[in-house]
Scaffold this motif. Structure first.
Motif, PDB file in Angstrom:
ATOM      1  N   SER A 140       0.615  -0.830   0.259  1.00  0.00           N
ATOM      2  CA  SER A 140      -0.222  -0.440  -0.201  1.00  0.00           C
ATOM      3  C   SER A 140       0.810   0.829  -0.050  1.00  0.00           C
ATOM      4  CB  SER A 140      -1.159  -0.155   1.355  1.00  0.00           C
ATOM      5  OG  SER A 140      -0.173  -0.349   2.078  1.00  0.00           O
ATOM      6  N   ASP A 141       2.152   1.157   0.699  1.00  0.00           N
ATOM      7  CA  ASP A 141       3.206   2.392   0.850  1.00  0.00           C
ATOM      8  C   ASP A 141       3.689   2.382  -0.751  1.00  0.00           C
ATOM      9  OD1 ASP A 141       2.401   3.210   3.019  1.00  0.00           O
ATOM     10  OD2 ASP A 141       3.406   0.999   3.872  1.00  0.00           O
ATOM     11  N   SER A 142       3.348   1.525  -1.811  1.00  0.00           N
ATOM     12  CA  SER A 142       4.798   1.580  -2.574  1.00  0.00           C
ATOM     13  C   SER A 142       5.016   2.391  -2.819  1.00  0.00           C
ATOM     14  CB  SER A 142       4.235   0.650  -4.077  1.00  0.00           C
ATOM     15  OG  SER A 142       5.056  -0.386  -5.196  1.00  0.00           O
ATOM     16  N   ASN A 143       6.309   2.501  -4.060  1.00  0.00           N
ATOM     17  CA  ASN A 143       7.174   3.505  -3.709  1.00  0.00           C
ATOM     18  C   ASN A 143       7.497   3.726  -5.475  1.00  0.00           C
ATOM     19  OD1 ASN A 143       9.206   2.038  -4.690  1.00  0.00           O
ATOM     20  ND2 ASN A 143      10.391   2.082  -2.131  1.00  0.00           N
ATOM     21  N   LYS A 144       6.803   1.875  -5.557  1.00  0.00           N
ATOM     22  CA  LYS A 144       7.488   2.316  -7.160  1.00  0.00           C
ATOM     23  C   LYS A 144       6.694   4.284  -8.949  1.00  0.00           C
ATOM     24  CE  LYS A 144       7.997  -2.320  -7.434  1.00  0.00           C
ATOM     25  NZ  LYS A 144       7.575  -2.534  -6.371  1.00  0.00           N
ATOM     26  N   PHE A 145       5.601   4.005  -8.288  1.00  0.00           N
ATOM     27  CA  PHE A 145       5.648   5.112  -8.427  1.00  0.00           C
ATOM     28  C   PHE A 145       5.469   6.713  -8.437  1.00  0.00           C
ATOM     29  CE2 PHE A 145       2.642   1.609  -9.295  1.00  0.00           C
ATOM     30  CZ  PHE A 145       3.687   1.008 -11.124  1.00  0.00           C
ATOM     31  N   ASP A 146       6.215   6.848  -7.050  1.00  0.00           N
ATOM     32  CA  ASP A 146       6.896   7.902  -6.402  1.00  0.00           C
ATOM     33  C   ASP A 146       7.194   9.328  -7.214  1.00  0.00           C
ATOM     34  OD1 ASP A 146       5.419   7.301  -4.398  1.00  0.00           O
ATOM     35  OD2 ASP A 146       8.280   7.156  -2.876  1.00  0.00           O
ATOM     36  N   SER A 147       6.576  10.007  -7.374  1.00  0.00           N
ATOM     37  CA  SER A 147       7.339  11.870  -8.220  1.00  0.00           C
ATOM     38  C   SER A 147       8.431  11.131  -7.848  1.00  0.00           C
ATOM     39  CB  SER A 147       6.886  13.058  -6.869  1.00  0.00           C
ATOM     40  OG  SER A 147       5.431  13.309  -8.042  1.00  0.00           O
ATOM     41  N   PHE A 148       9.441  11.849  -8.738  1.00  0.00           N
ATOM     42  CA  PHE A 148      10.772  11.942  -8.986  1.00  0.00           C
ATOM     43  C   PHE A 148      11.925  10.234  -9.176  1.00  0.00           C
ATOM     44  CE2 PHE A 148       9.361  15.258  -6.198  1.00  0.00           C
ATOM     45  CZ  PHE A 148       9.804  16.173  -7.005  1.00  0.00           C
ATOM     46  N   SER A 149      11.125   9.184  -8.590  1.00  0.00           N
ATOM     47  CA  SER A 149      12.171   8.141  -9.504  1.00  0.00           C
ATOM     48  C   SER A 149      11.714   7.627 -10.599  1.00  0.00           C
ATOM     49  CB  SER A 149      11.292   7.016  -8.811  1.00  0.00           C
ATOM     50  OG  SER A 149       9.593   6.915  -9.161  1.00  0.00           O
ATOM     51  N   SER A 150      12.566   7.255 -10.418  1.00  0.00           N
ATOM     52  CA  SER A 150      13.799   6.999 -12.188  1.00  0.00           C
ATOM     53  C   SER A 150      12.387   6.445 -12.926  1.00  0.00           C
ATOM     54  CB  SER A 150      14.651   5.556 -11.571  1.00  0.00           C
ATOM     55  OG  SER A 150      16.167   5.314 -11.556  1.00  0.00           O
ATOM     56  N   GLY A 151      12.189   7.075 -14.491  1.00  0.00           N
ATOM     57  CA  GLY A 151      11.328   6.657 -14.820  1.00  0.00           C
ATOM     58  C   GLY A 151      10.110   7.122 -14.759  1.00  0.00           C
ATOM     59  N   ASN A 152       9.800   8.187 -13.657  1.00  0.00           N
ATOM     60  CA  ASN A 152       8.649   9.405 -13.133  1.00  0.00           C
ATOM     61  C   ASN A 152       9.554  11.188 -13.058  1.00  0.00           C
ATOM     62  OD1 ASN A 152       6.033  10.485 -12.900  1.00  0.00           O
ATOM     63  ND2 ASN A 152       6.211   9.760 -10.803  1.00  0.00           N
ATOM     64  N   ARG A 153       9.029  11.221 -14.097  1.00  0.00           N
ATOM     65  CA  ARG A 153       9.634  13.079 -14.206  1.00  0.00           C
ATOM     66  C   ARG A 153       8.628  13.784 -14.088  1.00  0.00           C
ATOM     67  NH1 ARG A 153      14.095  12.819 -12.128  1.00  0.00           N
ATOM     68  NH2 ARG A 153      14.470  15.338 -12.993  1.00  0.00           N
ATOM     69  N   LEU A 154       7.306  13.057 -13.144  1.00  0.00           N
ATOM     70  CA  LEU A 154       5.808  14.234 -13.057  1.00  0.00           C
ATOM     71  C   LEU A 154       5.911  14.285 -11.871  1.00  0.00           C
ATOM     72  CD1 LEU A 154       3.726  12.870 -15.702  1.00  0.00           C
ATOM     73  CD2 LEU A 154       4.861  14.718 -16.347  1.00  0.00           C
TER      74      LEU A 154
ATOM     75  N   LEU B 286       2.432  23.267 -14.454  1.00  0.00           N
ATOM     76  CA  LEU B 286       2.655  24.355 -13.571  1.00  0.00           C
ATOM     77  C   LEU B 286       3.354  25.000 -12.683  1.00  0.00           C
ATOM     78  CD1 LEU B 286      -0.305  26.180 -14.405  1.00  0.00           C
ATOM     79  CD2 LEU B 286      -1.188  25.592 -12.009  1.00  0.00           C
ATOM     80  N   ARG B 287       3.878  23.979 -11.738  1.00  0.00           N
ATOM     81  CA  ARG B 287       4.354  24.027 -10.494  1.00  0.00           C
ATOM     82  C   ARG B 287       6.178  23.231 -10.456  1.00  0.00           C
ATOM     83  NH1 ARG B 287       0.796  21.253  -5.549  1.00  0.00           N
ATOM     84  NH2 ARG B 287      -1.078  22.181  -6.199  1.00  0.00           N
ATOM     85  N   ARG B 288       6.386  22.780 -11.592  1.00  0.00           N
ATOM     86  CA  ARG B 288       7.510  22.135 -11.814  1.00  0.00           C
ATOM     87  C   ARG B 288       8.466  22.022 -13.275  1.00  0.00           C
ATOM     88  NH1 ARG B 288      10.304  20.255  -7.566  1.00  0.00           N
ATOM     89  NH2 ARG B 288      11.797  20.381  -8.978  1.00  0.00           N
ATOM     90  N   PRO B 289       8.029  23.347 -13.637  1.00  0.00           N
ATOM     91  CA  PRO B 289       8.306  23.346 -15.413  1.00  0.00           C
ATOM     92  C   PRO B 289      10.047  23.019 -15.877  1.00  0.00           C
ATOM     93  CG  PRO B 289       7.911  25.647 -14.836  1.00  0.00           C
ATOM     94  CD  PRO B 289       7.551  24.861 -13.910  1.00  0.00           C
ATOM     95  N   ASP B 290      10.468  22.620 -14.598  1.00  0.00           N
ATOM     96  CA  ASP B 290      11.907  22.425 -14.537  1.00  0.00           C
ATOM     97  C   ASP B 290      11.825  20.549 -14.787  1.00  0.00           C
ATOM     98  OD1 ASP B 290      11.137  23.188 -11.726  1.00  0.00           O
ATOM     99  OD2 ASP B 290      13.136  21.853 -11.441  1.00  0.00           O
ATOM    100  N   LEU B 291      11.217  20.196 -14.239  1.00  0.00           N
ATOM    101  CA  LEU B 291      11.001  18.284 -13.992  1.00  0.00           C
ATOM    102  C   LEU B 291      11.018  17.933 -16.151  1.00  0.00           C
ATOM    103  CD1 LEU B 291       9.321  17.298 -10.693  1.00  0.00           C
ATOM    104  CD2 LEU B 291      11.931  17.601 -11.313  1.00  0.00           C
ATOM    105  N   LEU B 292       9.754  19.074 -16.167  1.00  0.00           N
ATOM    106  CA  LEU B 292       9.977  18.071 -17.683  1.00  0.00           C
ATOM    107  C   LEU B 292      11.407  19.454 -18.630  1.00  0.00           C
ATOM    108  CD1 LEU B 292       6.473  19.574 -17.865  1.00  0.00           C
ATOM    109  CD2 LEU B 292       7.601  17.653 -17.762  1.00  0.00           C
ATOM    110  N   ASP B 293      11.991  19.660 -18.614  1.00  0.00           N
ATOM    111  CA  ASP B 293      13.242  20.232 -19.558  1.00  0.00           C
ATOM    112  C   ASP B 293      13.839  19.325 -19.426  1.00  0.00           C
ATOM    113  OD1 ASP B 293      11.590  22.651 -19.673  1.00  0.00           O
ATOM    114  OD2 ASP B 293      13.055  24.149 -18.401  1.00  0.00           O
ATOM    115  N   SER B 294      13.841  18.736 -18.267  1.00  0.00           N
ATOM    116  CA  SER B 294      15.151  17.724 -17.784  1.00  0.00           C
ATOM    117  C   SER B 294      14.843  16.599 -18.481  1.00  0.00           C
ATOM    118  CB  SER B 294      15.435  17.118 -16.837  1.00  0.00           C
ATOM    119  OG  SER B 294      15.201  16.986 -15.641  1.00  0.00           O
TER     120      SER B 294
END
Ligand code: ADE
Length: 229
Positions: free
Chosen positions: A164-178, A221-229
Motif C-alpha cells: 500500500s506504500d509502494s514507492n514505484k510510482f513516486d514523483s522523481f523516481s526513475s522513469g517518473n519525472r512528474l 504549472l508547479r515544476r516546469p523544470d522537471l519537464l525540461d530535464s
C-alpha cells in the motif's frame, strides 16, 4: 540489509526519528541497522574540544581534522565492509531521488554530520567523502540532512514498504519525472466541494487517463523544470 553509521556531536537528535513507524519496523525486522557514534567520544583530551577558531579569523568555529579523521577511521574499522563515506555540507552536490536510488544498493553508508562553520578542509582531503547538500538553505548541522538521506534511501529497500506504500510510482523516481496527481477519499462531498466524477466512475482506463493528465498539468504549472530535464 543496509547499515548506516552516523557520526555526530548530537546522537540523541535521532532517537525519536528511529523509534517510530516505518523506520522502527525496518530496524526491528533487520532490514536496516543504524549505529550512532558521538564524535566527542574520540576526543582524547575532553577539554581540548572538537572545534577551534578558524585560521585567518572570521566568525564561528571549525571542526578539527585531528579529532574527526581518527573518529571516521575507527568507525570504518568496526566492519570489514569499508562503506561509502558521505559528508553533509551546504557546499555539497545536491541530493535527489536519483542519488537516493544509487545509494540504496550500498551495504554500508557512513554519514558525517558537521556543525558550526563546518570541517577543517583536511578532513575532505584525507577521507575524500561524497559531499552532499539537501538543498539551498543553511541548517544548524548535518543531522537533519542525515535523516533525510536515511529515510529516502530506506524507502527504496526491497520489502521495507508494504504494497500500500509502494514507492514505484513516486514523483522523481526513475522513469517518473512528474509530480503526483491529486487524491481524494471519503466523504464524496465536504463543505460543498465534491470529488471529481471520473474518480467515482469505476472506469479504470478513464481514471488512469485523467490522473496522467492531472500529473502533467500540475508539473507544467508547479515544476516546469522537471519537464525540461
Ligand atoms: N549542513 C548545513 N546545511 C546543510 C544542507 N543544506 N545540506 C546538508 N548539510 C547541511
Amino acid at each position: 540489509m543496509i547499515r548506516f553509521d552516523v557520526l555526530t556531536l548530537f546522537p540523541s537528535i535521532f532517537d525519536g526519528f528511529l523509534s517510530e513507524s516505518i523506520l522502527k519496523g525496518a530496524i526491528e525486522s533487520g532490514k536496516l541497522l543504524v549505529r550512532l557514534h558521538n564524535m566527542r567520544d574520540w576526543a582524547t583530551d575532553k577539554h581540548a574540544g572538537m572545534d577551534d577558531r578558524p585560521f585567518g579569523g572570521g566568525p564561528g568555529m571549525v571542526l578539527k581534522a585531528d579529532r574527526v579523521v581518527p573518529c571516521v577511521e575507527s568507525v570504518r574499522a568496526m566492519e570489514d565492509q569499508l562503506g561509502r563515506l558521505v559528508m553533509f555540507t551546504p557546499q555539497g552536490r545536491k541530493f535527489d531521488q536519483k542519488l537516493a536510488e544509487r545509494l540504496a544498493v550500498e551495504e554500508r553508508l557512513i554519514l558525517l554530520c558537521g556543525r558550526y562553520e563546518g570541517f577543517d578542509e583536511r578532513v575532505v582531503e584525507l577521507l575524500q567523502p561524497d559531499e552532499l547538500s539537501i538543498g539551498d538553505y543553511v541548517l544548524n548541522g548535518g543531522e537533519v540532512a542525515a535523516m533525510v538521506l536515511i529515510e529516502s534511501v530506506m524507502r527504496l529497500l526491497p520489502e521495507v514498504l508494504g504494497d500500500s506504500d509502494s514507492n514505484k510510482f513516486d514523483s522523481f523516481s526513475s522513469g517518473n519525472r512528474l509530480l503526483d496527481c491529486v487524491q481524494y477519499t471519503r466523504p464524496r462531498e465536504y463543505r460543498g466541494l465534491s470529488v471529481p466524477e471520473v474518480l467515482l466512475s469505476g472506469n479504470h482506463a478513464e481514471i488512469a487517463q485523467w490522473r496522467a493528465e492531472n500529473s502533467l498539468q500540475r508539473t507544467k504549472l508547479r515544476r516546469p523544470d522537471l519537464l525540461d530535464s
